[in-house]
Structures are given as C-alpha cells and as structure tokens.
Scaffold this active site. Structure first.
Site, PDB file in Angstrom:
ATOM      1  CG  HIS A   1     -12.146  -0.604  -3.131  1.00  0.00           C
ATOM      2  ND1 HIS A   1     -10.957  -1.100  -2.631  1.00  0.00           N
ATOM      3  CD2 HIS A   1     -11.891  -0.229  -4.409  1.00  0.00           C
ATOM      4  CE1 HIS A   1     -10.027  -1.046  -3.581  1.00  0.00           C
ATOM      5  NE2 HIS A   1     -10.572  -0.521  -4.665  1.00  0.00           N
TER       6      HIS A   1
ATOM      7  CG  MET B   1      -6.400  -4.502   5.243  1.00  0.00           C
ATOM      8  SD  MET B   1      -7.068  -3.614   3.817  1.00  0.00           S
ATOM      9  CE  MET B   1      -5.655  -3.656   2.724  1.00  0.00           C
TER      10      MET B   1
ATOM     11  CG  ASP C   1     -12.039  -4.128  -4.217  1.00  0.00           C
ATOM     12  OD1 ASP C   1     -12.703  -4.281  -3.179  1.00  0.00           O
ATOM     13  OD2 ASP C   1     -10.801  -4.003  -4.216  1.00  0.00           O
TER      14      ASP C   1
ATOM     15  N   GLY D   1      -9.471   0.960  12.641  1.00  0.00           N
ATOM     16  CA  GLY D   1     -10.904   0.981  12.899  1.00  0.00           C
ATOM     17  C   GLY D   1     -11.566   2.335  12.821  1.00  0.00           C
TER      18      GLY D   1
END
Length: 213
Positions: free
Chosen positions: A125, A103, A165, A16
């Site tokens: 990303h 993830m 992505d 985090g």
C-alpha cells in the site's frame, strides 16, 4: 518446478511493475529459494499477466473478474466471488499470497479460506500506516502535503485483514516530499521504494512460514 522452492502467488490488477520486482528477485539472494507459481488478475487486460507469461521460465496465470462472475452465476455474491478466487489461488499450493496492485477489497470469503489453509496474505500500500487507506493514496498524500497537512508520506507492506489497509505492517518506508515536487516526481520516487519493500516483505514473511533449512 522444484518442490523445495517456496511458493508465491501474486495477485495483480494492472501493469505489474511491483510483480516485475518480485519476478526479478525470485530465487536470488534478495528472495532465495522462492518462485512465483501463479499470477492471478481480476482484469483480463492487465499487462502483469503478459509479464508473467513472458518471464523465463513462464509463470502460470489466472483471471476472474467480479462482474462477469456475478452475471454468469445468478444469486452469487461478492463473497462468493472472493471465495472462488481463494479456491483458484490455493490450488497453486502457495506458501504466501502477495497482493501487488490488486484493486479489489477482499472480504471474509477470501480471507477465511486463506486463513484456514494457513497461508499468510500481504498487501503493498503506497501510504504510511493509518494514513490514506484505500484508493488514490499517492494523489491524496501529495495533495495533503501541498496543503501543509503532512510532512512526508511513504509506503508499506502489511498483513491483510478485513479492515482495508489496517493489518499489521511488515515493512514501512518513509518517502520525503518537497514543495518543488510535481505529482509525477513524488510518484516515481515512491514506486521505486515499493519495488524494494515488496521484495523485502515477501522474503521476511516467507522466512517466518517456511524457513530455509
């Protein structure tokens, strides 16, 4: 929680640190009139959930992992899991959903519900557009540089679409590489950039969907 503040939900899977950048920036000039109303994880032990709980004021948290969900609901699919995550996230009435080290690749089960609710979804990303999609992007970029295949790398925040992505970039930042860099050196420099651009992109998209009067 004030209804006048713009509402952010952050999805995480790990420690985090990117979440922390958002926590520190919320309702400051970097991210004005904004608050994180929920931090949601697909990993029960994610330290980001602790960061949220220890924030001042504390931030609500949620958790749902894929495999336990599938075991508890025979016949359900990955898309059903994605839809359940979307339902729980949308219950927080977010103006924006930020994937900050999440993830798990969402399919249409999540995106269809978010789109139907009119809530944009953005993702951080650690690579430039079109380069090193998916996992282990930092390591793959470092290896490619060492081979002479690329001259630099970077990080971006992009809008989330079904293709991993490949959504429209919101913010892009290049990060230089040096032959003297160890992998950790490059990763440290890149992470510092990530903490800046995730705040920048969150503000930019919030300003589009809920402009400050």
């Amino acid at each position: 929680m004030s209804p006048s503040l713009r509402r952010i939900v952050v999805l995480i899977s790990g420690s985090g640190t990117n979440l922390q950048a958002l926590i520190d920036a919320q309702n400051t000039p970097s991210l004005p009139h904004a608050e994180i109303v929920l931090v949601f994880s697909n990993r029960k032990a994610a330290f980001g959930l602790t960061r949220a709980a220890q924030a001042q004021p504390p931030i609500s948290t949620g958790y749902l992992a894929l495999q336990p969900y599938l075991k508890a609901h025979p016949g359900k699919t990955r898309d059903d899991y994605d839809a359940e995550v979307a339902r729980r996230v949308l219950e927080a009435r977010p103006d924006l959903i930020v994937l900050a080290g999440w993830m798990h690749v969402f399919g249409e089960g999540f995106l269809d519900l978010a789109n139907a609710a009119g809530v944009p979804v953005i993702n951080l990303h650690p690579a430039l557009p079109g380069a090193f999609d998916g996992t282990n992007a930092i390591e793959r970029a470092y290896e490619a540089f060492q081979k002479g295949d690329i001259a630099n790398s970077g990080a971006m925040v992009h809008r989330v679409v079904k293709d991993v992505d490949r959504g429209e970039p919101v913010v892009i930042r290049e990060v230089t590489l040096s032959k003297e860099d160890a992998l950790d050196d490059f990763a440290t420099r890149l992470h510092a950039v990530e903490w800046e651009i995730i705040v920048q992109a969150t503000k930019q998209v919030l300003d589009e969907v809920v402009p400050i009067p």
